[in-house]
Design a protein around this motif. Structure first.
Motif, mmCIF file in Angstrom:
data_model
loop_
_atom_site.group_PDB
_atom_site.id
_atom_site.type_symbol
_atom_site.label_atom_id
_atom_site.label_comp_id
_atom_site.label_asym_id
_atom_site.label_seq_id
_atom_site.Cartn_x
_atom_site.Cartn_y
_atom_site.Cartn_z
ATOM 1 N N ALA A 18 -9.568 -29.431 11.372
ATOM 2 C CA ALA A 18 -10.175 -28.722 10.236
ATOM 3 C C ALA A 18 -11.098 -27.608 10.712
ATOM 4 O O ALA A 18 -11.091 -26.498 10.157
ATOM 5 C CB ALA A 18 -10.936 -29.709 9.361
ATOM 6 N N VAL A 19 -11.899 -27.887 11.723
ATOM 7 C CA VAL A 19 -12.822 -26.869 12.239
ATOM 8 C C VAL A 19 -12.044 -25.695 12.807
ATOM 9 O O VAL A 19 -12.433 -24.531 12.648
ATOM 10 C CB VAL A 19 -13.753 -27.478 13.307
ATOM 11 C CG1 VAL A 19 -14.579 -26.384 13.983
ATOM 12 C CG2 VAL A 19 -14.686 -28.503 12.673
ATOM 13 N N LYS A 20 -10.913 -25.975 13.471
ATOM 14 C CA LYS A 20 -10.103 -24.888 14.023
ATOM 15 C C LYS A 20 -9.438 -24.059 12.922
ATOM 16 O O LYS A 20 -9.400 -22.832 12.976
ATOM 17 C CB LYS A 20 -9.039 -25.456 14.970
ATOM 18 C CG LYS A 20 -9.559 -25.730 16.374
ATOM 19 C CD LYS A 20 -8.423 -26.079 17.299
ATOM 20 C CE LYS A 20 -8.901 -26.110 18.744
ATOM 21 N NZ LYS A 20 -9.256 -24.772 19.225
ATOM 22 N N LEU A 21 -8.895 -24.744 11.912
ATOM 23 C CA LEU A 21 -8.192 -24.036 10.844
ATOM 24 C C LEU A 21 -9.138 -23.266 9.933
ATOM 25 O O LEU A 21 -8.799 -22.207 9.412
ATOM 26 C CB LEU A 21 -7.378 -25.030 10.013
ATOM 27 C CG LEU A 21 -6.146 -25.623 10.694
ATOM 28 C CD1 LEU A 21 -5.536 -26.720 9.835
ATOM 29 C CD2 LEU A 21 -5.101 -24.542 10.986
ATOM 30 N N LEU A 22 -10.343 -23.829 9.737
ATOM 31 C CA LEU A 22 -11.312 -23.214 8.826
ATOM 32 C C LEU A 22 -12.553 -22.768 9.592
ATOM 33 O O LEU A 22 -13.680 -22.995 9.171
ATOM 34 C CB LEU A 22 -11.699 -24.220 7.730
ATOM 35 C CG LEU A 22 -10.539 -24.807 6.922
ATOM 36 C CD1 LEU A 22 -11.022 -25.920 6.018
ATOM 37 C CD2 LEU A 22 -9.845 -23.717 6.113
ATOM 38 N N GLU A 23 -12.324 -22.132 10.735
ATOM 39 C CA GLU A 23 -13.423 -21.807 11.638
ATOM 40 C C GLU A 23 -14.441 -20.841 11.040
ATOM 41 O O GLU A 23 -15.587 -20.782 11.498
ATOM 42 C CB GLU A 23 -12.888 -21.246 12.947
ATOM 43 C CG GLU A 23 -12.024 -20.006 12.782
ATOM 44 C CD GLU A 23 -11.469 -19.521 14.112
ATOM 45 O OE1 GLU A 23 -12.011 -19.951 15.147
ATOM 46 O OE2 GLU A 23 -10.517 -18.735 14.113
ATOM 47 N N HIS A 24 -14.046 -20.096 10.028
ATOM 48 C CA HIS A 24 -14.983 -19.136 9.428
ATOM 49 C C HIS A 24 -15.588 -19.653 8.117
ATOM 50 O O HIS A 24 -16.311 -18.927 7.456
ATOM 51 C CB HIS A 24 -14.273 -17.800 9.178
ATOM 52 C CG HIS A 24 -13.766 -17.158 10.440
ATOM 53 N ND1 HIS A 24 -14.605 -16.816 11.473
ATOM 54 C CD2 HIS A 24 -12.508 -16.816 10.829
ATOM 55 C CE1 HIS A 24 -13.882 -16.270 12.453
ATOM 56 N NE2 HIS A 24 -12.616 -16.268 12.085
ATOM 57 N N HIS A 25 -15.270 -20.894 7.769
ATOM 58 C CA HIS A 25 -15.862 -21.480 6.567
ATOM 59 C C HIS A 25 -17.335 -21.778 6.819
ATOM 60 O O HIS A 25 -17.701 -22.288 7.874
ATOM 61 C CB HIS A 25 -15.122 -22.768 6.193
ATOM 62 C CG HIS A 25 -15.454 -23.272 4.821
ATOM 63 N ND1 HIS A 25 -16.616 -23.958 4.543
ATOM 64 C CD2 HIS A 25 -14.772 -23.185 3.652
ATOM 65 C CE1 HIS A 25 -16.630 -24.286 3.256
ATOM 66 N NE2 HIS A 25 -15.518 -23.832 2.690
ATOM 67 N N GLU A 26 -18.178 -21.476 5.848
ATOM 68 C CA GLU A 26 -19.624 -21.578 6.060
ATOM 69 C C GLU A 26 -20.079 -23.002 6.366
ATOM 70 O O GLU A 26 -21.091 -23.199 7.055
ATOM 71 C CB GLU A 26 -20.374 -21.048 4.829
ATOM 72 C CG GLU A 26 -20.054 -21.778 3.523
ATOM 73 C CD GLU A 26 -20.819 -21.197 2.343
ATOM 74 O OE1 GLU A 26 -21.703 -20.363 2.587
ATOM 75 O OE2 GLU A 26 -20.525 -21.576 1.202
ATOM 76 N N LEU A 27 -19.360 -24.017 5.873
ATOM 77 C CA LEU A 27 -19.769 -25.397 6.130
ATOM 78 C C LEU A 27 -19.349 -25.878 7.511
ATOM 79 O O LEU A 27 -19.959 -26.783 8.070
ATOM 80 C CB LEU A 27 -19.172 -26.327 5.067
ATOM 81 C CG LEU A 27 -19.681 -26.144 3.639
ATOM 82 C CD1 LEU A 27 -18.970 -27.097 2.692
ATOM 83 C CD2 LEU A 27 -21.199 -26.362 3.575
ATOM 84 N N LEU A 28 -18.293 -25.281 8.056
ATOM 85 C CA LEU A 28 -17.745 -25.739 9.337
ATOM 86 C C LEU A 28 -18.111 -24.831 10.503
ATOM 87 O O LEU A 28 -18.090 -25.264 11.652
ATOM 88 C CB LEU A 28 -16.222 -25.858 9.244
ATOM 89 C CG LEU A 28 -15.696 -26.855 8.203
ATOM 90 C CD1 LEU A 28 -14.176 -26.854 8.207
ATOM 91 C CD2 LEU A 28 -16.225 -28.254 8.462
#
Length: 365
Positions: free
Chosen positions: A172-182
């Motif tokens: 999840a962190v790799k796929l959503l690396e630019h998400h503010e929560l991650l």
């Protein structure tokens, strides 16, 4: 497991090759890839020796915590990691404090060296005394996560849940690396998305080794393999961007082949296909692995500038590598092992019904 001793030594040797033949330009006073053009494309792949270390660590640490409590786990890790680490830290401090060496100098204060002695210097934003210490911070965070599993209790099902949650979080962190929560330092430091796939693959392979093949651990290995390719390519790309392809001549295909070979070798080992008979030589190679990883930078800074003017580059690299292995064996034999024996708790294995077994166990190194 003798095959693990050999794989660990080969991983350390790969890291040495990468540093000596690719990375240590300031030590050579020249670009190593230009000094060793034929070897550079292979030596550059040695950067992935650490990835093999991480997979082996996932396998071995899960093996070592099975059936043990938190105190025994913590003590075993302290005894395993710190004696050689402190010796290497003292060597680094002596090299830059007592000689005129400049290459790879971390330029630390006495307080910074003391903080390095804890191995938690990165937590306080203090520079590593040696560049190779970065991987120990990843190992420590893995141990802290494993401590949670040990507290809960290590069982087949709980390991699957633990590894599955960690694998999902890393993905999840790799796929959503630019998400503010991650996309935060805390999440990255805890989840370790770039290194988690290797540790998880090692844990899954140990489950396969211990309990036999089943589809879920293999699914974890396959998913970890995919994430590992992404992480390895990213790490190599960052190196190429910093140094230039001429100085880090490693192709994507080379990275993919190397990671695939690493996973294949570990899978064969887990399945029992890759088996080696224990021997004193393999035990010694496994023993020198950790000191070699810690000390080879110090040996390079001390020897390469001195030898460069009198010997051709290939001879300098060969002599320095052999010296690093020799020093590492001395550290292992006369410092690390005696300290570990002193710190390890005594265990009595003698039973009235099996004196022959006791004699045999006592003879095992």
């Amino acid at each position: 497991m003798a095959e693990l001793d050999l794989l660990r030594f080969l991983a350390a040797l790969a890291v040495v090759a990468f540093h000596y033949l690719i990375a240590y330009a300031s030590v050579w006073g020249d670009r190593p890839a230009e000094l060793f053009p034929a070897l550079a494309p292979i030596a550059g792949l040695g950067i992935l020796g650490v990835e093999l270390f991480f997979i082996i660590s996932g396998f071995v640490i899960l093996m070592s915590v099975w059936g043990r409590g938190l105190g025994a786990f913590a003590r075993s890790r302290l005894v395993r990691l710190y004696p050689a680490y402190w010796l290497s830290l003292a060597a680094v401090a002596a090299l830059y404090g007592l000689t005129g060496a400049k290459a790879l100098d971390p330029k630390l204060s006495p307080g910074d060296y003391l903080l390095n002695a804890t191995m938690f210097q990165r937590l306080f934003k203090v520079t590593d005394a040696s560049g190779v210490y970065w991987s120990l911070w990843a190992e420590l965070r893995f141990y802290l996560l494993m401590a949670i599993l040990v507290i809960v209790g290590v069982t087949y099902g709980r390991v699957l849940v633990f590894a599955g949650v960690w694998l999902a979080a890393a993905g999840a962190v790799k796929l959503l690396e630019h998400h503010e929560l991650l996309d935060s330092a805390l999440v990255h430091e805890t989840v370790m998305p770039d290194y988690a796939p290797y540790f998880i693959a090692g844990m899954a392979l140990y489950l396969i080794h211990k309990h036999g093949s089943s589809w879920l651990p293999w699914l974890y290995v396959a998913a970890a393999y995919g994430l590992s390719l992404h992480s390895a390519l990213g790490r190599v790309h960052r190196r190429i961007e910093g140094a230039g392809f001429k100085n880090m001549p490693v192709t994507d295909l080379g990275v993919i082949i190397t990671i695939t070979l690493i996973f294949a070798l570990m899978a064969l080992m887990a399945l029992g296909v890759l088996r080696l008979k224990s021997s004193k030589v393999l035990t010694a190679l496994g023993g020198v692995t950790y000191p070699l990883y810690l000390f080879h930078s110090v040996i390079a800074v001390a020897l390469i500038p001195v030898l460069t003017g009198d010997l051709p580059p290939w001879a300098v690299a060969t002599v320095t590598t052999l010296a690093a292995i020799a020093v590492s064996y001395l550290v292992y034999s006369f410092a690390e092992r005696p300290i570990q024996r002193l710190l390890k708790p005594r265990r009595s294995t003698q039973t009235p019904s099996a004196p022959a077994v006791q004699v045999e166990k006592a003879s095992v190194p």
